[in-house]
Enzyme design. Structure first.
Site, mmCIF file in Angstrom:
data_model
loop_
_atom_site.group_PDB
_atom_site.id
_atom_site.type_symbol
_atom_site.label_atom_id
_atom_site.label_comp_id
_atom_site.label_asym_id
_atom_site.label_seq_id
_atom_site.Cartn_x
_atom_site.Cartn_y
_atom_site.Cartn_z
ATOM 1 N N LYS A 44 32.439 34.646 4.340
ATOM 2 C CA LYS A 44 33.649 35.430 4.549
ATOM 3 C C LYS A 44 34.613 34.777 5.529
ATOM 4 O O LYS A 44 35.776 35.130 5.620
ATOM 5 C CB LYS A 44 33.272 36.797 5.141
ATOM 6 C CG LYS A 44 32.290 37.586 4.354
ATOM 7 C CD LYS A 44 31.948 38.873 5.161
ATOM 8 C CE LYS A 44 30.690 39.488 4.654
ATOM 9 N NZ LYS A 44 30.202 40.566 5.543
ATOM 10 N N GLY A 45 34.092 33.807 6.300
ATOM 11 C CA GLY A 45 34.860 33.279 7.432
ATOM 12 C C GLY A 45 36.194 32.643 7.091
ATOM 13 O O GLY A 45 37.094 32.590 7.915
ATOM 14 N N ASP A 101 36.320 27.816 7.722
ATOM 15 C CA ASP A 101 36.775 28.160 9.078
ATOM 16 C C ASP A 101 36.178 27.186 10.086
ATOM 17 O O ASP A 101 36.841 26.779 11.036
ATOM 18 C CB ASP A 101 36.420 29.615 9.425
ATOM 19 C CG ASP A 101 34.974 29.952 9.107
ATOM 20 O OD1 ASP A 101 34.356 29.243 8.306
ATOM 21 O OD2 ASP A 101 34.460 30.935 9.666
ATOM 22 N N ASP A 104 29.936 23.169 11.484
ATOM 23 C CA ASP A 104 29.117 23.116 12.697
ATOM 24 C C ASP A 104 27.912 22.199 12.440
ATOM 25 O O ASP A 104 28.013 20.981 12.599
ATOM 26 C CB ASP A 104 28.704 24.546 13.060
ATOM 27 C CG ASP A 104 27.978 24.647 14.389
ATOM 28 O OD1 ASP A 104 27.623 23.599 14.963
ATOM 29 O OD2 ASP A 104 27.746 25.774 14.872
ATOM 30 N N VAL A 154 31.980 30.252 19.002
ATOM 31 C CA VAL A 154 33.357 30.750 18.932
ATOM 32 C C VAL A 154 33.474 31.847 17.881
ATOM 33 O O VAL A 154 32.670 31.910 16.949
ATOM 34 C CB VAL A 154 34.342 29.604 18.602
ATOM 35 C CG1 VAL A 154 34.413 28.617 19.753
ATOM 36 C CG2 VAL A 154 33.967 28.888 17.311
HETATM 37 C C1 PRP Z 1 29.805 30.131 8.919
HETATM 38 C C2 PRP Z 1 31.133 29.447 8.572
HETATM 39 C C3 PRP Z 1 30.713 28.255 7.756
HETATM 40 C C4 PRP Z 1 29.350 27.919 8.272
HETATM 41 C C5 PRP Z 1 29.422 26.699 9.137
HETATM 42 O O1 PRP Z 1 29.431 30.968 7.861
HETATM 43 O O2 PRP Z 1 31.988 30.301 7.885
HETATM 44 O O3 PRP Z 1 30.640 28.571 6.383
HETATM 45 O O4 PRP Z 1 28.900 29.049 9.057
HETATM 46 O O5 PRP Z 1 28.225 26.441 9.796
HETATM 47 P P1 PRP Z 1 27.261 25.209 9.489
HETATM 48 O O6 PRP Z 1 28.107 23.970 9.498
HETATM 49 O O7 PRP Z 1 26.311 25.236 10.666
HETATM 50 O O8 PRP Z 1 26.571 25.435 8.193
HETATM 51 P P2 PRP Z 1 28.289 32.097 7.967
HETATM 52 O O9 PRP Z 1 26.995 31.579 7.441
HETATM 53 O O10 PRP Z 1 28.256 32.644 9.375
HETATM 54 O O11 PRP Z 1 28.816 33.198 6.961
HETATM 55 P P3 PRP Z 1 30.213 34.021 7.031
HETATM 56 O O12 PRP Z 1 31.330 33.046 6.708
HETATM 57 O O13 PRP Z 1 30.057 35.082 6.006
HETATM 58 O O14 PRP Z 1 30.335 34.554 8.449
#
Ligand code: PRP
Length: 181
Positions: A44-45, A101, A104, A154
């Site tokens: 969703k980010g 978004d 990481d 963040v």
């Molecule tokens: C977050 C973000 C990225 C991912 C990055 O998504 O939106 O997709 O983590 O992290 P990484 O490089 O360590 O894989 P999340 O899994 O929290 O889901 P969301 O977007 O629904 O919050």
């Protein structure tokens, strides 16, 4: 109300606007000869960033989403990347630009790029608002980066803590005491 939980702002609303303009212009230039590229948001980010970025791309693009999660509401990646909803279009022979978004650990993007290539995508590139290279477990360099950030947890502007704070209009760092509650 929300601001009282924030330790400090890392990327302001104005900086985000400027980033979207700069990246939108660059992408418009780079993709001007590409036939209907697909801007693929990872939910969703991606939502606020993808929405603002897409308005700065002056080309015919298709917009698709996949719902992907690995953090499951926590502050560290589970490493287990789950596709909760797939996209609706075939990617075979298509040029895909993934909108994120944040990159990481790189696990999410690595998993999705491999999947899209396996499905026959012609090209796969990544545009991310935030890049956190110090967090990387799988080596990866996004082609388009809004801003490089240090290794801190963040949130805001799409990024959550326990599904909250996604609606902040900027990116910030949460106060320590909020995690402990
Ligand atoms: C977050 C973000 C990225 C991912 C990055 O998504 O939106 O997709 O983590 O992290 P990484 O490089 O360590 O894989 P999340 O899994 O929290 O889901 P969301 O977007 O629904 O919050």
């Amino acid at each position: 109300m929300l601001e009282k939980d924030i330790e400090r702002i890392l990327v302001t609303e104005q900086e985000i606007k400027d980033i979207c303009k700069r990246l939108g212009k660059q992408i418009t230039e780079d993709y001007k000869h590409v036939d209907k590229p697909i801007l693929l948001g990872l939910l969703k980010g991606c939502v606020p960033f993808m929405s603002d970025l897409a308005k700065e791309i002056d080309l015919k693009i298709e917009i698709e989403y996949m719902d992907v999660s690995s953090y499951h509401g926590n502050i560290t990646s589970s490493g287990d990347v789950k596709i909760r909803k797939d996209m609706n279009t075939s990617v075979a022979g298509r040029d895909i630009l993934i909108a994120e978004d944040i990159v990481d650990t790189g696990k999410t993007i690595d998993t999705i790029i491999k999947l899209l290539k396996h499905r026959g995508a012609k090209s796969v590139e990544v545009v991310t608002l935030l890049d956190k290279p110090e967090g990387r477990i799988i080596p990866f360099e996004p082609k388009y980066v809004g801003v490089t950030i240090p290794k801190a947890f963040v949130l805001g502007y799409g990024l959550d803590y326990d599904e909250l704070y996604r609606n902040l209009p900027y990116v910030g760092i949460l106060k320590q005491e909020i995690y402990k509650k």
